[in-house]
Design an enzyme around this catalytic site. Structure first.
Site, PDB file in Angstrom:
ATOM      1  N   CYS A   1       0.833  -1.212   0.000  1.00  0.00           N
ATOM      2  CA  CYS A   1       0.000   0.000   0.000  1.00  0.00           C
ATOM      3  C   CYS A   1       0.869   1.265   0.000  1.00  0.00           C
ATOM      4  O   CYS A   1       1.526   1.563   0.994  1.00  0.00           O
ATOM      5  CB  CYS A   1      -0.905  -0.062   1.229  1.00  0.00           C
ATOM      6  SG  CYS A   1      -1.692   1.479   1.678  1.00  0.00           S
TER       7      CYS A   1
ATOM      8  N   CYS B   1       0.024   3.909   2.638  1.00  0.00           N
ATOM      9  CA  CYS B   1       0.494   3.443   3.951  1.00  0.00           C
ATOM     10  C   CYS B   1       1.971   3.802   4.136  1.00  0.00           C
ATOM     11  O   CYS B   1       2.383   4.256   5.199  1.00  0.00           O
ATOM     12  CB  CYS B   1       0.343   1.926   4.075  1.00  0.00           C
ATOM     13  SG  CYS B   1      -1.360   1.339   3.927  1.00  0.00           S
TER      14      CYS B   1
END
Length: 107
Positions: A32, A35
C-alpha cells in the site's frame, strides 16, 4: 528500537484493548503506497508521544481476522482506541498534524 508495537491476534487484547493509555492503530499493508507515505509520520508520533499514547501497526494481510473484525475495507485506516473502545477512525493518507488531531484531546 522502534516505539511502534507490531500487533497480532495474539497480543491485540493486551496491547490495545487492555491498554491504560490511548492506542493509535495503523492498519496497513506492505503493497500500500499511501500506507508507506504516512509511515514516517506514524513513527515520529510513536516516538514523540511514547509516554502518553501507544502506537500499533497491524498488517491487514497477516492479521485479516482483526482487519475484518474492525470493518477495514480501505487502508491506511487509523483507529484510536481508548479504554478498549474505538474512539476515532480515519481512512486515507494524511499529514502528521491531521493524525495528531485524532488523539491529542484524548491524552
Amino acid at each position: 528500537m522502534s516505539a511502534e508495537v507490531t500487533l497480532t491476534s495474539e497480543n491485540f487484547k493486551k496491547e490495545v484493548l487492555e491498554s491504560k493509555i490511548p492506542v493509535l492503530v495503523d492498519f496497513w499493508a506492505e503493497w500500500c503506497m499511501p500506507c508507506k507515505m504516512i509511515a514516517p509520520s506514524v513513527a515520529q508520533i510513536a516516538e514523540s508521544y511514547k509516554d502518553r499514547i501507544k502506537v500499533g501497526k497491524l498488517n491487514v494481510d497477516e492479521q485479516s481476522d482483526l482487519a475484518s473484525q474492525y470493518g477495514i475495507i480501505s487502508i491506511p485506516t487509523l483507529i484510536v482506541f481508548k479504554d478498549g473502545q474505538v474512539a476515532r477512525q480515519k481512512v486515507g493518507a494524511m499529514p502528521r498534524h491531521e493524525i495528531e488531531k485524532l488523539f491529542l484531546d484524548l491524552i
